[in-house]
Each structure stands twice: as structure tokens, then as C-alpha cells.
Design an enzyme around this catalytic site. Structure first.
Site, mmCIF file in Angstrom:
data_model
loop_
_atom_site.group_PDB
_atom_site.id
_atom_site.type_symbol
_atom_site.label_atom_id
_atom_site.label_comp_id
_atom_site.label_asym_id
_atom_site.label_seq_id
_atom_site.Cartn_x
_atom_site.Cartn_y
_atom_site.Cartn_z
ATOM 1 N N HIS A 1 0.852 -1.206 0.000
ATOM 2 C CA HIS A 1 0.000 0.000 0.000
ATOM 3 C C HIS A 1 0.881 1.248 0.000
ATOM 4 C CE1 HIS A 1 -4.083 1.771 1.327
ATOM 5 N NE2 HIS A 1 -3.332 2.748 0.842
ATOM 6 N N HIS B 1 -10.845 0.773 0.714
ATOM 7 C CA HIS B 1 -10.617 1.812 1.716
ATOM 8 C C HIS B 1 -11.982 1.978 2.378
ATOM 9 C CE1 HIS B 1 -9.479 6.221 2.656
ATOM 10 N NE2 HIS B 1 -10.758 6.124 2.942
ATOM 11 N N ASP C 1 1.038 2.470 3.838
ATOM 12 C CA ASP C 1 0.190 3.568 3.329
ATOM 13 C C ASP C 1 1.040 4.834 3.149
ATOM 14 O OD1 ASP C 1 -1.894 5.035 2.371
ATOM 15 O OD2 ASP C 1 -3.066 5.037 4.222
HETATM 16 O O1 DOR Z 1 -4.037 9.394 4.656
HETATM 17 C C1 DOR Z 1 -4.285 9.000 3.526
HETATM 18 N N1 DOR Z 1 -3.657 9.504 2.445
HETATM 19 N N2 DOR Z 1 -5.244 8.065 3.355
HETATM 20 C C2 DOR Z 1 -5.677 7.707 2.141
HETATM 21 O O2 DOR Z 1 -6.544 6.868 2.058
HETATM 22 C C3 DOR Z 1 -5.142 8.351 0.927
HETATM 23 C C4 DOR Z 1 -3.799 8.896 1.176
HETATM 24 C C5 DOR Z 1 -3.300 9.805 0.080
HETATM 25 O O3 DOR Z 1 -3.433 9.444 -1.087
HETATM 26 O O4 DOR Z 1 -2.758 10.855 0.403
#
Ligand code: DOR
Length: 428
Positions: A62, A181, A307
């Protein structure tokens, strides 16, 4: 033919139930053998790894590489350099680029960049819906044919139950997961942190746990109905863990991931108004963090993923409620997991490898996740005893949005090998 002998490390490979102080022999881009005192000839390069852990290459499933469209935040080149320096021998990248990765041309462009400028392999994740708008389904067959390993509308949930049902049914034909998500956006409009006592005290609008759990419950029901494969991204609440544990016990084809920030930080961290603590889903309450740790320990969680969400300083140096959500995580994920999970006894090293390598490779159906003879020679080497503070100024990422700068952690990656080549080595 080139030969590389990794000598005397602790080889931890859950795919073979292996945890032995042995040698690993690599021939060109493949694992040739693992075993005790493997023979070497005069043209074999030898790396001594006494005291280090030798694991199948870690893969972060991710990551936001931001290319195309947001190259001022990150590129395939900078993001994969950060991945290598974080001990990752591969990354899967989310489709919320500009244009969205909802068609073959974007997928091919990302793969082309990765082949020419990437430090580690890139596995694109295509969009579920055209433009990730939640209306028409994207050309998923074409995306898979071009090289996508999964689909997701990440940044947003799969917008409707109808679309999720169709996506789960359709992806069955290709054997890929739908990554969701999970966020009921009707409950989170204008929110910037977890809804709880801290949000009330700080006067910020809250994002309730229920927003995540409602979509987890919906998705589990639809995965059961369709027999499709569901992967729930960045799970953050105690209730989500409960739903997922129960669904797995019933045999539903669901897997899930958690992030290092959700197993290390809680909503109280927002009190500093450091916008690097703003992330979606938000940092939750202490009982949620405890539940995430328990689920890492009992096997409910399949994957740790960063993430990694780079943003420019100008998008973070603003009031908390208008800052963009996200933090960079590729270079801190492994040390945070070593410090907070392994050294505290929440999980052992074999489970760490499962969470970072075996399981992400299995879920995405990509080669790797094992050091069996014949497997790609992708290897992550760890120094579990090295203690050092995070220094974000040295990050390979183009962005600096981390709440972990200066934090002292024990257990760091030491070397990353991709297809038999050392792509990164710690200077420490
Ligand atoms: O904190 C986040 N940033 N959560 C997400 O689901 C998308 C991501 C982003 O693309 O900046």
C-alpha cells in the site's frame, strides 16, 4: 553467471517453516540453495551476515507513488528508492494519481518508469471504477492484462454496494483481490481526526469508528455472497478487527492490513496539532490500538503496509483541518514494527516476515515471499539490534511528512537485494 553467497545469517522463511543460522546461495537472479555450510568457488562473492536476519524480500502492498500527476510529492524513482532504503524489495502502488490508473496506458507508463528508473519492482493496483468516481466499473480485464495485481478506489471507498458486488464478482475471473478503503463518507465529511474525547477537547470534527466498520461489514457480507476476494486496507478500529476475525472464522475470503502508525500512535498525538499526525483513517483511541496489536498477535491481521502517502510541505504547513491526510512510511515501517512488535514480544520474527513478505505476495499473487530454490533472489536483511533515531532529513522520498522524526527505534533494515543485486545497503 554470477554467484552471491549470503553467509551465516539467521534465515527466517515461514513459507518453508525455516528459522536456521544457515547460508543462502544466489545464482544470477534466482535462489540456488539454502543450507548449512554451502560450498563456494573462487568467483563467488561472499557477504558475511552473522547476527543478521535474512528474509524473503519484503513487499509493501500500500504505497502512493504519485506518478503520474503529482511528481512534486513523489515519483516512481524517488518512491522506490525510499522503498529499497526501508528494506522493501517491491511495492504495490495505489491508483489515485492524475490521471487515475483506470486504464492500460497509465499502468504501462508506471511499469515503464519502474523498469527504467525504479530501484525495486512496482506492482500497480488499478482502479475499481472509471476515474475512481464510483459510477462505471473500470476496464478491469484490460488493467490485469497490462499488469495490475489488484483493484481499489483507495483514497475513497468502493462507492456503492452494487459496485462492490459487481467488482467482487468480476475480479473472481482474474483471481485478484478487491482492496477497499473502508469509509462511509456520509459520516466523515469535513472530519480531520478520530471522533472521541480528544476531538471534543481539541475542537476538531471527528471521524467515527462506525464509518470504517459499516463498510467492513458491508464488504464482508458481499464477499460472502459473491465468493470474491476482499482485502481491507489500513484497518484501524477494534470493531473492524472483530468483524474480520469473525468473518475469517466463518471462512469468508477476506484478508486485511494494518499500518505502523495505527499500531504505534493514538489520537492524543493530534494534541500537538502536528499535521503529520493527520491521516485517513485517523489515529484512533487507545482501545483501538490495543485491538490492532491483539489482532497482529492472533493472526487476524495478514499484512503490515505503510500507506506511504507523501505530501508537499505547503500541503501540510496549514491549519490542521485543511491539511491533506497522509504520512510517509516506507523508511520507518520496518523499524517501527521491530521496536513495537518484535522487541515487545507481540509477534516473533517469523510472523514479522509473514506480515511483510509471505502474505502480501500470496494475496497479490506475485512471485516472491519465499527463499525456496528457484524463487526470485529478492532478500531483505535486518539488523534487529541496531538502535538509531529516525532522521527524516535523510529520507529518499521527495516529501518529509512524518510524525516519527527523531524517534529512537531498535531493529533496522541492513540490506535490500532484488533479483540477486544489492539495491541498498545501510551505511551504519
Ligand atoms: O491518509 C491517507 N492519504 N489516506 C488515504 O486513504 C489516501 C492517502 C493519500 O493518497 O494521500
Amino acid at each position: 553467471m554470477s554467484r552471491l553467497l549470503l553467509r551465516g545469517g539467521r534465515i527466517v522463511d515461514p513459507s518453508q517453516k525455516l528459522d536456521q543460522v544457515w547460508d543462502l546461495l544466489i545464482e544470477d537472479d534466482r535462489v540456488e540453495a539454502v543450507g548449512k555450510d554451502l560450498p563456494q568457488d573462487s568467483d563467488t562473492e561472499v557477504i558475511e551476515l552473522t547476527g543478521k536476519v535474512v528474509a524473503p524480500g519484503f513487499v509493501d502492498m500500500h504505497v502512493h507513488l504519485r506518478e503520474p500527476g503529482y511528481e512534486y510529492k513523489e515519483t516512481v524513482a524517488s518512491g522506490t528508492a525510499a522503498a529499497a532504503a526501508g528494506g522493501f524489495a517491491g511495492v504495490a502502488c495505489m491508483p489515485n494519481t492524475d490521471p487515475v490508473n483506470d486504464n492500460r496506458a497509465v499502468t504501462e507508463m508506471i511499469l515503464d518508469r519502474a523498469a527504467t528508473e525504479g530501484s525495486v519492482p512496482v506492482y500497480p493496483i488499478g482502479a475499481v471504477s472509471a476515474g475512481s468516481k464510483g459510477e462505471e466499473m473500470a476496464e478491469i480485464g484490460d488493467l490485469v492484462d497490462a499488469g495490475c495485481v489488484a483493484v481499489s478506489d483507495d483514497g475513497h471507498p468502493v462507492a456503492t454496494s452494487f459496485l462492490m458486488r459487481r467488482a467482487l464478482e468480476y475480479t473472481k475471473m482474474f483471481g485478484i483481490p478487491v482492496i477497499d478503503h473502508c469509509e462511509d463518507m456520509s459520516l466523515t465529511a469535513r472530519s480531520s481526526m478520530h471522533e472521541g474525547t480528544a476531538s471534543t477537547r481539541l475542537g476538531l470534527k471527528g471521524h467515527p469508528s462506525a464509518a470504517e466498520e459499516i463498510i467492513v461489514a458491508r464488504d464482508v457480507i458481499l464477499a460472502e455472497l459473491t465468493g470474491g476476494r476482499l482485502h481491507c486496507a489500513h484497518m484501524s478500529t477494534a470493531g473492524s478487527m472483530r468483524h474480520l476475525r469473525e468473518a475469517k472464522q466463518r471462512g469468508v475470503a477476506v484478508t486485511c492490513e494494518v499500518t505502523p502508525h495505527h499500531f504505534t500512535l493514538i489520537d492524543e498525538a493530534v494534541s500537538s496539532f502536528d499535521t503529520n499526525t493527520k491521516v485517513n483513517p485517523p489515529l484512533r483511541g487507545p482501545e483501538d490500538r490495543e485491538a490492532v496489536l491483539a489482532a497482529l498477535g492472533d493472526g487476524t491481521v495478514d499484512v503490515i503496509a505503510s500507506d506511504h502517502a507523501p505530501h508537499h510541505a505547503d500541503e501540510k504547513n496549514v491549519e490542521y483541518d485543511i491539511a491533506l491526510p497522509g504520512l510517509i512510511g516506507l523508511e520507518t515501517a520496518v523499524p517501527l514494527a521491530c521496536e513495537h512488535l518484535v522487541h515487545t514480544g507481540v509477534i516473533d520474527v517469523s510472523r514479522l516476515v509473514e506480515l511483510f513478505s509471505t502474505n502480501p505476495c500470496r494475496i497479490m499473487g506475485i512471485a516472491g515471499g519465499t527463499l525456496e530454490a528457484g524463487a526470485p533472489a529478492n532478500v531483505t536483511i535486518l539488523d534487529l539490534d541496531r538502535q538509531a533515531a529516525v532522521d527524516i532529513s535523510t529520507s529518499r522520498s521527495k516529501s518529509r511528512n512524518s510524525p516519527f522524526d527523531g524517534v529512537l527505534l531498535r531493529g533496522w533494515p541492513a540490506m535490500t537485494i532484488v533479483a540477486g543485486m544489492v539495491v541498498w545497503r545501510s551505511e551504519a
